[in-house]
Design an enzyme around this catalytic site. Structure first.
Site, PDB file in Angstrom:
ATOM      1  N   GLY A  64     -55.651  38.966  35.445  1.00 44.17           N
ATOM      2  CA  GLY A  64     -55.241  40.389  34.822  1.00 44.17           C
ATOM      3  C   GLY A  64     -54.149  40.075  34.156  1.00 44.17           C
ATOM      4  O   GLY A  64     -53.071  40.985  34.044  1.00 44.17           O
ATOM      5  N   SER A  84     -58.098  35.955  33.643  1.00 45.58           N
ATOM      6  CA  SER A  84     -57.657  36.016  32.307  1.00 45.58           C
ATOM      7  C   SER A  84     -58.484  34.981  31.176  1.00 45.58           C
ATOM      8  O   SER A  84     -58.080  34.443  30.316  1.00 45.58           O
ATOM      9  CB  SER A  84     -56.459  35.515  32.107  1.00 45.58           C
ATOM     10  OG  SER A  84     -55.433  36.362  32.866  1.00 45.58           O
ATOM     11  N   GLU A 129     -60.948  32.045  41.469  1.00 45.64           N
ATOM     12  CA  GLU A 129     -60.163  32.804  40.796  1.00 45.64           C
ATOM     13  C   GLU A 129     -58.699  32.889  41.419  1.00 45.64           C
ATOM     14  O   GLU A 129     -58.456  33.468  42.460  1.00 45.64           O
ATOM     15  CB  GLU A 129     -60.542  34.503  40.711  1.00 45.64           C
ATOM     16  CG  GLU A 129     -62.028  34.574  40.328  1.00 45.64           C
ATOM     17  CD  GLU A 129     -62.205  35.857  39.976  1.00 45.64           C
ATOM     18  OE1 GLU A 129     -62.503  35.912  38.784  1.00 45.64           O
ATOM     19  OE2 GLU A 129     -62.281  36.876  40.628  1.00 45.64           O
ATOM     20  N   LYS A 172     -64.864  46.155  37.116  1.00 49.33           N
ATOM     21  CA  LYS A 172     -64.117  46.798  37.918  1.00 49.33           C
ATOM     22  C   LYS A 172     -64.033  48.318  37.831  1.00 49.33           C
ATOM     23  O   LYS A 172     -65.267  48.779  37.682  1.00 49.33           O
ATOM     24  CB  LYS A 172     -62.454  46.389  37.729  1.00 49.33           C
ATOM     25  CG  LYS A 172     -62.555  44.727  37.729  1.00 49.33           C
ATOM     26  CD  LYS A 172     -61.025  44.218  37.644  1.00 49.33           C
ATOM     27  CE  LYS A 172     -61.280  42.501  37.594  1.00 49.33           C
ATOM     28  NZ  LYS A 172     -59.867  42.094  37.826  1.00 49.33           N
ATOM     29  N   HIS A 192     -63.800  39.622  46.389  1.00 49.94           N
ATOM     30  CA  HIS A 192     -62.764  39.615  45.047  1.00 49.94           C
ATOM     31  C   HIS A 192     -61.651  39.864  45.681  1.00 49.94           C
ATOM     32  O   HIS A 192     -61.321  40.336  46.655  1.00 49.94           O
ATOM     33  CB  HIS A 192     -63.224  40.687  44.186  1.00 49.94           C
ATOM     34  CG  HIS A 192     -62.555  40.607  42.889  1.00 49.94           C
ATOM     35  ND1 HIS A 192     -61.375  40.948  42.890  1.00 49.94           N
ATOM     36  CD2 HIS A 192     -62.911  39.937  41.808  1.00 49.94           C
ATOM     37  CE1 HIS A 192     -60.649  40.753  41.585  1.00 49.94           C
ATOM     38  NE2 HIS A 192     -61.824  40.029  40.854  1.00 49.94           N
ATOM     39  N   ASN A 225     -67.133  41.474  35.197  1.00 48.91           N
ATOM     40  CA  ASN A 225     -66.834  42.402  36.349  1.00 48.91           C
ATOM     41  C   ASN A 225     -65.967  43.670  35.585  1.00 48.91           C
ATOM     42  O   ASN A 225     -64.766  43.449  35.145  1.00 48.91           O
ATOM     43  CB  ASN A 225     -65.688  41.685  37.223  1.00 48.91           C
ATOM     44  CG  ASN A 225     -65.274  42.479  38.289  1.00 48.91           C
ATOM     45  OD1 ASN A 225     -65.599  43.657  38.506  1.00 48.91           O
ATOM     46  ND2 ASN A 225     -64.345  42.207  39.123  1.00 48.91           N
ATOM     47  N   GLU A 258     -59.167  41.511  44.841  1.00 45.96           N
ATOM     48  CA  GLU A 258     -58.807  42.875  44.928  1.00 45.96           C
ATOM     49  C   GLU A 258     -59.388  43.488  46.007  1.00 45.96           C
ATOM     50  O   GLU A 258     -58.699  44.269  46.776  1.00 45.96           O
ATOM     51  CB  GLU A 258     -59.268  43.481  43.626  1.00 45.96           C
ATOM     52  CG  GLU A 258     -58.304  43.274  42.319  1.00 45.96           C
ATOM     53  CD  GLU A 258     -58.929  43.178  41.013  1.00 45.96           C
ATOM     54  OE1 GLU A 258     -59.955  43.780  40.628  1.00 45.96           O
ATOM     55  OE2 GLU A 258     -58.396  42.492  40.224  1.00 45.96           O
TER      56      GLU A 258
HETATM   57  P1  PGA Z   1     -59.526  38.946  34.470  1.00 43.01           P
HETATM   58  O1  PGA Z   1     -60.153  39.342  35.786  1.00 43.01           O
HETATM   59  O2  PGA Z   1     -60.437  38.524  33.572  1.00 43.01           O
HETATM   60  O3  PGA Z   1     -59.096  40.590  33.789  1.00 43.01           O
HETATM   61  O4  PGA Z   1     -58.091  38.437  34.589  1.00 43.01           O
HETATM   62  C1  PGA Z   1     -60.896  38.498  36.228  1.00 43.01           C
HETATM   63  C2  PGA Z   1     -61.663  38.914  37.863  1.00 43.01           C
HETATM   64  O5  PGA Z   1     -60.677  39.689  38.610  1.00 43.01           O
HETATM   65  O6  PGA Z   1     -62.736  38.783  37.896  1.00 43.01           O
END
Ligand code: PGA
Length: 255
Positions: free
Chosen positions: A177, A217, A171, A13, A99, A11, A101
């Site tokens: 992140g 992560s 997740e 983003k 997601h 992803n 976010e």
């Molecule tokens: P990350 O993001 O690997 O940077 O933690 C994962 C995601 O939000 O899909």
């Protein structure tokens, strides 16, 4: 793992620009040449604006493209939204829905997530439904309750054959992140609970067919141990999907 084909998803983003996205796609296509499509599926989720160019770059490779979200309706007066038929028309195979976010920053409700998921199916793409608890919920022991509610509401109205095709991404918000990857044991235990919920709600066949990805992560260093867990069927990767070197290592785990 049962005979579920692992899905390794990246992803991007709100990162890259046109040039960078094309370079990244082309490097990924080269570095994943040795991947066996009988053994793994790979997908990337670039920003909408670069999907078409990335898709062209990936033609002939093992990697498919997907949208990071999609609108709740097929068309109409929804300024700045991108509808599922648009994503289908430029070659998307997958769509991320719900997601964290999108939920936390853009205020998407479970009902919105469900509508986007139905739109994805109506347009012959595969939704990747993201679920997961916040740190506060985790510390209060609410992980399963939160995931179950998001699953029940997100999957509402699907037929059994659609349900078997859904991909779930667990997740934990506290792992996204932050560099704090869930331990393989914690992730496996939540994945197992998610599968148990799917089995109870929709039957064992559906539960066995559904791929459940872990996200939060993930790096080339943590992927093998995660993928060794019986209920982890792939990963959804943010930060480490932004360089071809790290994402190709993740996508070709165990190689
Ligand atoms: P990350 O993001 O690997 O940077 O933690 C994962 C995601 O939000 O899909």
């Amino acid at each position: 793992m049962a005979d579920r084909l692992p899905l390794m998803a990246g992803n991007w983003k709100m990162n890259t620009d046109l040039r960078r996205s094309i370079v990244l796609a082309s490097e990924l296509a080269t570095l994943t040449k040795g991947a066996d499509k009988e053994k793994v599926e790979i997908a990337v989720f670039p920003p909408y604006t670069f999907l078409r160019d990335v898709g062209k770059q990936l033609q002939g490779s093992i990697i498919s493209i997907g949208g990071q979200s999609c609108g709740t309706e097929a068309k109409g007066a929804f300024t700045a939204a991108v509808a599922a038929p648009m994503l289908k028309s430029i070659g998307c195979k997958y769509v991320l829905v719900g997601h964290s976010e999108r939920r936390a920053i853009f205020g998407e409700s479970d009902e919105d997530v469900n509508k986007s998921l139905l739109q994805t199916f109506e347009n012959n793409m595969v939704p990747v439904l993201c679920v997961g608890e916040t740190l506060e919920e985790y510390e209060l022991g609410l992980c399963n309750a939160v995931c179950t509610i998001q699953l029940a509401r997100g999957l509402k109205g699907l037929t059994p054959s659609q349900l078997a095709k859904v991909v779930i991404a667990y997740e934990p918000v506290w792992a996204i992140g932050t560099g704090k990857v869930a331990t393989p044991e914690v992730a496996q235990s939540v994945h197992k609970d998610i599968r148990a919920y799917l089995s109870k709600a929709f039957g064992a066949d559906v539960a066995n067919a559904v791929r459940i990805l872990y996200g939060g992560s993930v790096t080339a260093d943590s992927v093998n141990e995660l993928m060794a867990q019986s209920d982890i069927d792939g990963t959804l990767v943010g930060g480490a999907s932004l360089t071809a070197e790290s994402f190709s290592k993740i996508a070709m785990f165990n190689n």
